[in-house]
Design an enzyme around this catalytic site. Sequence first.
Site, PDB file in Angstrom:
ATOM      1  N   HIS A  29     -37.889  88.993   5.792  1.00 58.83           N
ATOM      2  CA  HIS A  29     -38.105  88.985   7.239  1.00 58.83           C
ATOM      3  C   HIS A  29     -38.152  90.398   7.811  1.00 58.83           C
ATOM      4  CE1 HIS A  29     -36.727  84.846   6.615  1.00 58.83           C
ATOM      5  NE2 HIS A  29     -37.184  84.550   7.815  1.00 58.83           N
ATOM      6  N   GLU A  50     -24.036  92.171   3.442  1.00 61.28           N
ATOM      7  CA  GLU A  50     -24.343  92.589   4.815  1.00 61.28           C
ATOM      8  C   GLU A  50     -23.091  92.964   5.607  1.00 61.28           C
ATOM      9  OE1 GLU A  50     -25.699  89.903   3.379  1.00 61.28           O
ATOM     10  OE2 GLU A  50     -27.889  90.052   3.595  1.00 61.28           O
ATOM     11  N   GLN A 113     -33.796  79.900   6.662  1.00 60.73           N
ATOM     12  CA  GLN A 113     -32.885  80.912   7.212  1.00 60.73           C
ATOM     13  C   GLN A 113     -32.815  80.887   8.751  1.00 60.73           C
ATOM     14  OE1 GLN A 113     -34.432  83.717   3.719  1.00 60.73           O
ATOM     15  NE2 GLN A 113     -33.211  84.877   5.175  1.00 60.73           N
ATOM     16  N   GLY A 417      -7.720  94.071  12.819  1.00 56.18           N
ATOM     17  CA  GLY A 417      -6.853  94.101  11.625  1.00 56.18           C
ATOM     18  C   GLY A 417      -7.637  93.709  10.388  1.00 56.18           C
TER      19      GLY A 417
HETATM   20  C1  LIG Z   1      -9.967  90.224   6.062  1.00 55.13           C
HETATM   21  C2  LIG Z   1      -8.495  89.978   6.137  1.00 55.13           C
HETATM   22  N1  LIG Z   1      -7.942  89.018   5.375  1.00 55.13           N
HETATM   23  C3  LIG Z   1      -6.603  88.813   5.407  1.00 55.13           C
HETATM   24  C4  LIG Z   1      -5.792  89.546   6.231  1.00 55.13           C
HETATM   25  C5  LIG Z   1      -4.274  89.285   6.270  1.00 55.13           C
HETATM   26  N2  LIG Z   1      -3.536  90.392   5.644  1.00 55.13           N
HETATM   27  C6  LIG Z   1      -2.952  91.374   6.366  1.00 55.13           C
HETATM   28  S1  LIG Z   1      -2.150  92.501   5.443  1.00 55.13           S
HETATM   29  C7  LIG Z   1      -2.555  91.701   4.024  1.00 55.13           C
HETATM   30  C8  LIG Z   1      -2.102  92.239   2.675  1.00 55.13           C
HETATM   31  C9  LIG Z   1      -2.858  93.459   2.247  1.00 55.13           C
HETATM   32  O1  LIG Z   1      -2.632  93.712   0.889  1.00 55.13           O
HETATM   33  P1  LIG Z   1      -3.235  94.965   0.159  1.00 55.13           P
HETATM   34  O2  LIG Z   1      -4.648  95.171   0.533  1.00 55.13           O
HETATM   35  O3  LIG Z   1      -2.972  94.837  -1.303  1.00 55.13           O
HETATM   36  O4  LIG Z   1      -2.433  96.181   0.770  1.00 55.13           O
HETATM   37  P2  LIG Z   1      -0.865  96.471   0.717  1.00 55.13           P
HETATM   38  O5  LIG Z   1      -0.221  95.745   1.853  1.00 55.13           O
HETATM   39  O6  LIG Z   1      -0.359  96.013  -0.619  1.00 55.13           O
HETATM   40  O7  LIG Z   1      -0.791  97.933   0.882  1.00 55.13           O
HETATM   41  C10 LIG Z   1      -3.306  90.548   4.301  1.00 55.13           C
HETATM   42  C11 LIG Z   1      -3.829  89.621   3.265  1.00 55.13           C
HETATM   43  C12 LIG Z   1      -6.425  90.506   7.051  1.00 55.13           C
HETATM   44  N3  LIG Z   1      -5.751  91.252   7.931  1.00 55.13           N
HETATM   45  N4  LIG Z   1      -7.764  90.738   6.959  1.00 55.13           N
END
Ligand SMILES: Cc1ncc(C[n+]2csc(CCOP(=O)(O)OP(=O)(O)O)c2C)c(N)n1
Length: 585
Positions: A29, A50, A113, A417
């Site tokens: 596209h 993406e 799509q 986050g």
């Molecule tokens: C896309 C997404 N999925 C899930 C979460 C929830 N979450 C927040 S902190 C966390 C753990 C992160 O673990 P890691 O990347 O191993 O880092 P660490 O805390 O061990 O430093 C999760 C799953 C989020 N914030 N964003």
Amino acid sequence: MAKIDGGEMIVRALEREGVREIFTLHGGHLDAIYAACMRHDFRVIDTRHEQAAAHMADGWARTTGRPGVAIVTAGPGVTDAVTGVANAFMDSIPMVLIGGRSPLSDDDRLPLQAVDQMGIMRPITKWARSVTHTERIPEYVAAAFRHAVSGRPGPVFLELPIDVLFARVEESSVSFPEKYRPQSAPGPSRAALAQALEWLREAKRPAILAGGGVWFSQAGRELTEFAELTHTPVMTNSKARGSIPEDHDLCFGGFGAIHPAAHAKSGGSADLVILLGTRIGLFTGGRNSVIPSDARVVQVDIEPEEIGRNRDIELGVVSDCREFLRDAIDAVKGTRFEHREWLERLGAIRDAMRHRFDDALKSDSSPIHPARMAHEIAKLLDPDAIVVADGGETASWMSGAWTARHPGSFLSHGYLGCLGVGLPFAMAAKAAHPNRQVFCIIGDGSAGLNFAEFHTAAKNNLPITVVINNDKQWGMSKHGQELMWGKGRHMATELGMVHYERAAEGLGAHGELVERPDQIAPAMKRALGSGRAACVNIVTDPDVIEPGTLALYSAMSTRPRKQETAQEKQDEGTTLPYYGKRKLD
Ligand SMILES: Cc1ncc(C[n+]2csc(CCOP(=O)(O)OP(=O)(O)O)c2C)c(N)n1
């Protein structure tokens, strides 16, 4: 008469905006756009998902201050980009997403799509339009950029149906807008500025909290000058880091420096807080704010609707941050300001923060203490490197270890986050600043979210150095569960050992495995010197809890509960002492 198609119009309109590079993943596209990119010698960086292309456009804006452009195909290309756009939306980041679309002429005939892309994009963009006439493409591209950067910035979406995009029209029937932006930004009213400065003269303990509005109005120089003229301490949020260099005497790190608890025993916290382009939300402590309840608050924001969110504001000033600072600088010249005792107190807090992990930094234990890893890395990087931090606790460890000396040089999470931004942000930073060192650190959990982008970095010649902080778990998540439920009680948060360095090698990157502290420096030097995208897999201690996680969950566990099970009561008794002892040993 010469004819041009919609792809040619898009690329010419982008050129007028100074854009020379796009982030994309191919779809038929879009071929009219790629053909024009070839003719105009654009840099086309093609990703493996993406979501990464959208995060790259976002990251480009965070590090340059100008909108990045992602181009994704109809249907799944657009839906895959949703997270990237939402991330930019939550943080008011200017970016332009151009999406392909099924032909207008096939609407409601079940073409390939086709999905309600406008319905999906509207709630997560500042402005979204579908183009229906080929000749109007330049006008819509210009409008897209105007909306992305004017007022409070944000992401915009432009949808191009394939029959509109590929159609060829007489070149003479197409006009490219030239003058479609204001030449100046709005400044503060005279009365509001006078009031703010009168309060600053009266204040004994003033503080400036600077946010993204300072960075996106490019007001770093003015912020530093104003702080110096008035001896006012400055704290920044993540987006504004480096707007005043963090090794400057008047920069005191994050907003936490004025937390009332830190000043309770020593004469109270700030009596005047000037919020400069920063929203009042979780990063100012939410409703349980870092802003003292008895402080006068001046809130300067380009968006009137932001003023007074979550807190009463004594003086709201609708203004661009740079214009506010310029007028304020002119007005305070010749006035004497002194806040020595307050600055000394903040300096003592800053010193204590800098030294809080001193014991851990000397620790030679394996698995490696994450604070040791982060500080060791920070010492090895160029002082003007761009640092990207992704992951739960990982991002906090790196954030505390790094000194940002330039704006747009520390990129991390915001209000969504959103884990997984690391590799795309770092690649965008490298594309934008090919001569600067770009370093990225990712939690091992978050690394899985866009891991295939190592291939993007390798094949597009984007030599970034990436550390995986490998604690073999979703660290923040597992620590949180154990703090709530008790040691050994967790669910869906274990990962086990993964050889990310080998997987990255398979995708074309340089790989290193680090298991002891003395291996960090040699491995990092080889990675940084390899001239290639590199993955350094560092095995760290899974039991060390980052202080932010500890504070968050400790606060949660002391909340009164309506009904508590016997098990919950028992958890509460056993969990916190365990972590209290284990914390940062
Ligand atoms: C896309 C997404 N999925 C899930 C979460 C929830 N979450 C927040 S902190 C966390 C753990 C992160 O673990 P890691 O990347 O191993 O880092 P660490 O805390 O061990 O430093 C999760 C799953 C989020 N914030 N964003």
